[in-house]
Design a protein around this motif. Structure first.
Motif, short mmCIF file in Angstrom:
data_model
loop_
_atom_site.label_atom_id
_atom_site.label_comp_id
_atom_site.label_asym_id
_atom_site.label_seq_id
_atom_site.Cartn_x
_atom_site.Cartn_y
_atom_site.Cartn_z
N PHE A 147 0.84 -1.19 0.00
CA PHE A 147 0.00 0.00 0.00
C PHE A 147 0.87 1.24 0.00
CE2 PHE A 147 0.89 -1.13 4.39
CZ PHE A 147 1.20 0.08 4.98
N PHE A 148 0.28 2.39 -0.32
CA PHE A 148 1.03 3.64 -0.28
C PHE A 148 0.16 4.77 0.24
CE2 PHE A 148 -0.68 3.38 -4.62
CZ PHE A 148 -1.18 4.65 -4.84
N ILE A 149 0.83 5.81 0.75
CA ILE A 149 0.19 7.00 1.28
C ILE A 149 0.59 8.18 0.41
CG2 ILE A 149 -0.03 8.54 3.27
CD1 ILE A 149 0.84 6.12 5.02
N CYS A 150 -0.39 8.92 -0.08
CA CYS A 150 -0.11 10.09 -0.92
C CYS A 150 0.33 11.26 -0.06
CB CYS A 150 -1.34 10.48 -1.72
SG CYS A 150 -1.84 9.28 -2.95
N LEU A 151 1.39 11.95 -0.50
CA LEU A 151 1.85 13.15 0.20
C LEU A 151 1.22 14.41 -0.38
CD1 LEU A 151 3.97 13.20 2.59
CD2 LEU A 151 3.91 11.05 1.31
N LYS A 152 0.71 14.32 -1.59
CA LYS A 152 0.05 15.45 -2.24
C LYS A 152 -1.18 14.93 -2.98
CE LYS A 152 4.31 18.08 -3.22
NZ LYS A 152 5.08 18.79 -4.30
N ASP A 153 -2.05 15.85 -3.40
CA ASP A 153 -3.14 15.46 -4.30
C ASP A 153 -2.53 14.96 -5.60
OD1 ASP A 153 -4.77 16.45 -2.34
OD2 ASP A 153 -5.56 18.13 -3.51
N GLY A 179 -1.53 11.74 12.21
CA GLY A 179 -0.17 11.22 12.06
C GLY A 179 0.50 11.55 10.74
N MET A 180 -0.01 12.54 9.99
CA MET A 180 0.67 12.90 8.74
C MET A 180 2.07 13.47 9.00
SD MET A 180 -0.65 12.03 5.89
CE MET A 180 0.27 13.05 4.72
N LYS A 181 2.30 14.03 10.19
CA LYS A 181 3.66 14.49 10.52
C LYS A 181 4.61 13.30 10.57
CE LYS A 181 2.62 18.79 12.97
NZ LYS A 181 2.74 19.55 14.25
N THR A 182 4.12 12.17 11.04
CA THR A 182 4.94 10.95 11.05
C THR A 182 5.22 10.49 9.62
OG1 THR A 182 4.05 10.26 13.19
CG2 THR A 182 5.01 8.54 11.80
N VAL A 183 4.22 10.54 8.76
CA VAL A 183 4.40 10.17 7.35
C VAL A 183 5.45 11.09 6.71
CG1 VAL A 183 3.29 9.94 5.10
CG2 VAL A 183 2.03 9.32 7.17
N GLN A 184 5.36 12.38 6.98
CA GLN A 184 6.31 13.34 6.42
C GLN A 184 7.73 13.12 6.95
OE1 GLN A 184 4.25 16.87 7.59
NE2 GLN A 184 2.78 16.76 5.91
#
Length: 209
Positions: A147-153, A179-184
């Protein structure tokens, strides 16, 4: 007035009905939207990442992901790949994501898992916005665990988009809600040819409800 019963005759019934109505109205005035999804937490040494899944929109994908979660397959796996401006070809269409799953740590298991029927965004109504959780794949219908997480649209990942040659896009099935700060932070880690060096351990993925 002929359609109203006598108040003196039905006082007890009316009181009961008014009480039920009051309780029903009170329960609907909490100020919170009703929760219809399923939440999971992705645990890493950088912190937790909480996501809400959408089983009513992407039932096959969510069911497969939760099967992997409930089976403990994601325990001690990893985020292993990132795509950002500095590791992609200049002038090409760029992607911005963090990818994880079983591929780097449990490849034999990843190969044995059932494949997931593709649920394109034109069917689910979901889109690859910042924070979207989506399944990685090769050809349509070959996703299983990655799976993946998008950082932008990234509309190019949607059905009909330009990021995939077959035009079918990828299958969004959830979104990061905390938790997007963790992703970043993971996104900023050292990499070589798009591979995180070292890979970032996913301690576990668990259901929250």
């Amino acid at each position: 007035m002929k359609y109203w019963p006598s108040v003196s005759r039905y006082t007890g019934v009316l009181s009961c009905m008014l009480c039920i109505l009051f309780c029903w109205l009170l329960s609907g005035c909490s100020g919170r939207e009703p929760h219809t999804g399923t939440r999971v937490v992705i645990q890493t040494r950088f912190g937790d990442i909480e996501a809400e899944l959408y089983p009513e929109k992407a039932p096959a994908t969510v069911a497969a992901f939760l099967r992997n979660v409930d089976s403990g397959y994601y325990r001690n796996t990893s985020f292993y790949r990132i795509l950002r401006d500095d590791n992609q070809v200049t002038g090409a269409l760029h992607s911005y994501l963090v990818q994880g799953g079983l591929w780097e740590t449990k490849p034999a298991l990843e190969q044995r898992l059932p494949l997931i029927p593709h649920e394109p965004t034109n069917k689910t109504g979901l889109h690859h916005v910042a924070g979207a959780l989506s399944m990685a794949r090769n050809t349509p219908g070959t996703a299983s665990s990655e799976f993946f997480i998008c950082l932008k649209d990234q509309p190019g990942f949607d059905y009909g988009g330009e990021n995939n040659p077959d035009g079918q896009g990828y299958a969004v099935f959830g979104k990061i809600i905390s938790g997007m700060k963790t992703v970043q932070e993971i996104y900023r880690q050292p990499e070589y040819e798009q591979q995180l060096t070292p890979a970032i351990t996913i301690l576990d993925i668990k259901r929250l409800d």
